[in-house]
Enzyme design. Sequence first.
Site, PDB file in Angstrom:
ATOM      1  N   ASN A   1      -5.928 -11.185 -60.108  1.00  0.00           N
ATOM      2  CA  ASN A   1      -5.748 -10.073 -61.041  1.00  0.00           C
ATOM      3  C   ASN A   1      -6.393 -10.449 -62.364  1.00  0.00           C
ATOM      4  O   ASN A   1      -6.193 -11.561 -62.870  1.00  0.00           O
ATOM      5  CB  ASN A   1      -4.255  -9.788 -61.240  1.00  0.00           C
ATOM      6  CG  ASN A   1      -3.591  -9.312 -59.952  1.00  0.00           C
ATOM      7  OD1 ASN A   1      -4.196  -8.568 -59.174  1.00  0.00           O
ATOM      8  ND2 ASN A   1      -2.375  -9.749 -59.707  1.00  0.00           N
TER       9      ASN A   1
ATOM     10  N   HIS B   1      -3.933 -15.864 -56.109  1.00  0.00           N
ATOM     11  CA  HIS B   1      -2.817 -15.653 -55.187  1.00  0.00           C
ATOM     12  C   HIS B   1      -3.319 -15.876 -53.762  1.00  0.00           C
ATOM     13  O   HIS B   1      -4.376 -15.367 -53.384  1.00  0.00           O
ATOM     14  CB  HIS B   1      -2.302 -14.212 -55.260  1.00  0.00           C
ATOM     15  CG  HIS B   1      -1.722 -13.822 -56.580  1.00  0.00           C
ATOM     16  ND1 HIS B   1      -0.369 -13.705 -56.786  1.00  0.00           N
ATOM     17  CD2 HIS B   1      -2.316 -13.508 -57.765  1.00  0.00           C
ATOM     18  CE1 HIS B   1      -0.150 -13.322 -58.037  1.00  0.00           C
ATOM     19  NE2 HIS B   1      -1.315 -13.202 -58.648  1.00  0.00           N
TER      20      HIS B   1
ATOM     21  N   HIS C   1      -5.375 -17.681 -62.136  1.00  0.00           N
ATOM     22  CA  HIS C   1      -4.747 -18.165 -60.908  1.00  0.00           C
ATOM     23  C   HIS C   1      -5.176 -17.301 -59.751  1.00  0.00           C
ATOM     24  O   HIS C   1      -5.475 -16.114 -59.913  1.00  0.00           O
ATOM     25  CB  HIS C   1      -3.212 -18.168 -61.028  1.00  0.00           C
ATOM     26  CG  HIS C   1      -2.646 -16.850 -61.475  1.00  0.00           C
ATOM     27  ND1 HIS C   1      -2.684 -16.441 -62.788  1.00  0.00           N
ATOM     28  CD2 HIS C   1      -2.056 -15.850 -60.790  1.00  0.00           C
ATOM     29  CE1 HIS C   1      -2.122 -15.246 -62.886  1.00  0.00           C
ATOM     30  NE2 HIS C   1      -1.745 -14.852 -61.681  1.00  0.00           N
TER      31      HIS C   1
ATOM     32  N   ASP D   1       4.909 -18.949 -55.336  1.00  0.00           N
ATOM     33  CA  ASP D   1       5.225 -17.864 -56.268  1.00  0.00           C
ATOM     34  C   ASP D   1       6.741 -17.663 -56.302  1.00  0.00           C
ATOM     35  O   ASP D   1       7.406 -17.674 -55.262  1.00  0.00           O
ATOM     36  CB  ASP D   1       4.519 -16.569 -55.856  1.00  0.00           C
ATOM     37  CG  ASP D   1       4.487 -15.551 -56.979  1.00  0.00           C
ATOM     38  OD1 ASP D   1       3.396 -15.302 -57.513  1.00  0.00           O
ATOM     39  OD2 ASP D   1       5.562 -15.015 -57.331  1.00  0.00           O
ATOM     40  N   ILE D   2       7.277 -17.473 -57.500  1.00  0.00           N
ATOM     41  CA  ILE D   2       8.727 -17.350 -57.665  1.00  0.00           C
ATOM     42  C   ILE D   2       9.257 -16.029 -57.093  1.00  0.00           C
ATOM     43  O   ILE D   2      10.432 -15.918 -56.773  1.00  0.00           O
ATOM     44  CB  ILE D   2       9.074 -17.489 -59.174  1.00  0.00           C
ATOM     45  CG1 ILE D   2      10.496 -17.958 -59.378  1.00  0.00           C
ATOM     46  CG2 ILE D   2       8.844 -16.191 -59.930  1.00  0.00           C
ATOM     47  CD1 ILE D   2      10.805 -18.400 -60.804  1.00  0.00           C
TER      48      ILE D   2
HETATM   49  P1  5GP Z   1      -0.330 -12.058 -62.029  1.00  0.00           P
HETATM   50  O1  5GP Z   1       0.292 -10.689 -61.999  1.00  0.00           O
HETATM   51  O2  5GP Z   1      -0.515 -12.571 -63.434  1.00  0.00           O
HETATM   52  O3  5GP Z   1      -1.597 -12.133 -61.209  1.00  0.00           O
HETATM   53  O4  5GP Z   1       0.667 -13.008 -61.252  1.00  0.00           O
HETATM   54  C1  5GP Z   1       1.644 -13.789 -61.855  1.00  0.00           C
HETATM   55  C2  5GP Z   1       2.508 -14.335 -60.754  1.00  0.00           C
HETATM   56  O5  5GP Z   1       3.281 -15.395 -61.268  1.00  0.00           O
HETATM   57  C3  5GP Z   1       3.500 -13.298 -60.193  1.00  0.00           C
HETATM   58  O6  5GP Z   1       3.272 -13.149 -58.789  1.00  0.00           O
HETATM   59  C4  5GP Z   1       4.865 -13.905 -60.496  1.00  0.00           C
HETATM   60  O7  5GP Z   1       5.808 -13.704 -59.461  1.00  0.00           O
HETATM   61  C5  5GP Z   1       4.546 -15.372 -60.679  1.00  0.00           C
HETATM   62  N1  5GP Z   1       5.451 -16.074 -61.558  1.00  0.00           N
HETATM   63  C6  5GP Z   1       5.935 -15.623 -62.762  1.00  0.00           C
HETATM   64  N2  5GP Z   1       6.728 -16.551 -63.331  1.00  0.00           N
HETATM   65  C7  5GP Z   1       6.767 -17.607 -62.492  1.00  0.00           C
HETATM   66  C8  5GP Z   1       7.437 -18.885 -62.530  1.00  0.00           C
HETATM   67  O8  5GP Z   1       8.148 -19.228 -63.475  1.00  0.00           O
HETATM   68  N3  5GP Z   1       7.235 -19.714 -61.478  1.00  0.00           N
HETATM   69  C9  5GP Z   1       6.451 -19.363 -60.413  1.00  0.00           C
HETATM   70  N4  5GP Z   1       6.345 -20.262 -59.406  1.00  0.00           N
HETATM   71  N5  5GP Z   1       5.799 -18.182 -60.336  1.00  0.00           N
HETATM   72  C10 5GP Z   1       5.960 -17.309 -61.364  1.00  0.00           C
END
Ligand code: 5GP
Length: 114
Positions: free
Chosen positions: A88, A103, A101, A32-33
Amino acid sequence: MREPDCLFCKIIAGTIPSEMLYSDDQVIVIKDINPQAEVHLLVIPREHIVSLKELDASHDTLMAHILRLLPKLAEQQGLSEGFRTIINTGRGGGQVIFHLHVHLLGGRNLPGFG
Ligand code: 5GP
Ligand code: ZN
């Protein structure tokens, strides 16, 4: 199969760089970034599935594959004490990227809920 405007589809296609830890014919695993714990990985199906709500029986093998992969990834990351998984779903569930996805979090600074 791929959505042109989807960030994770672009990462899967290699047009956006990522730190990839694992890849097979069904999933990729990236860091995660914006990590929320010492270890924070994302397990992402190669197929563009929007969220858990879009799953159907054709995804059963994929989802079983992901569930069984998680403890192996945790072990590779040295998470011998255990790990947390989060999916999520929808805006109300905190989903920001609308490509399914999982986590995987663990180690120091593991966040609580809420
Ligand atoms: P969500 O809130 O949709 O469950 O999680 C999305 C996740 O993607 C977040 O934890 C966010 O930090 C991660 N994320 C967003 N953009 C990027 C990216 O460009 N690269 C990576 N590796 N992770 C990302
Ligand atoms: Zn996608």
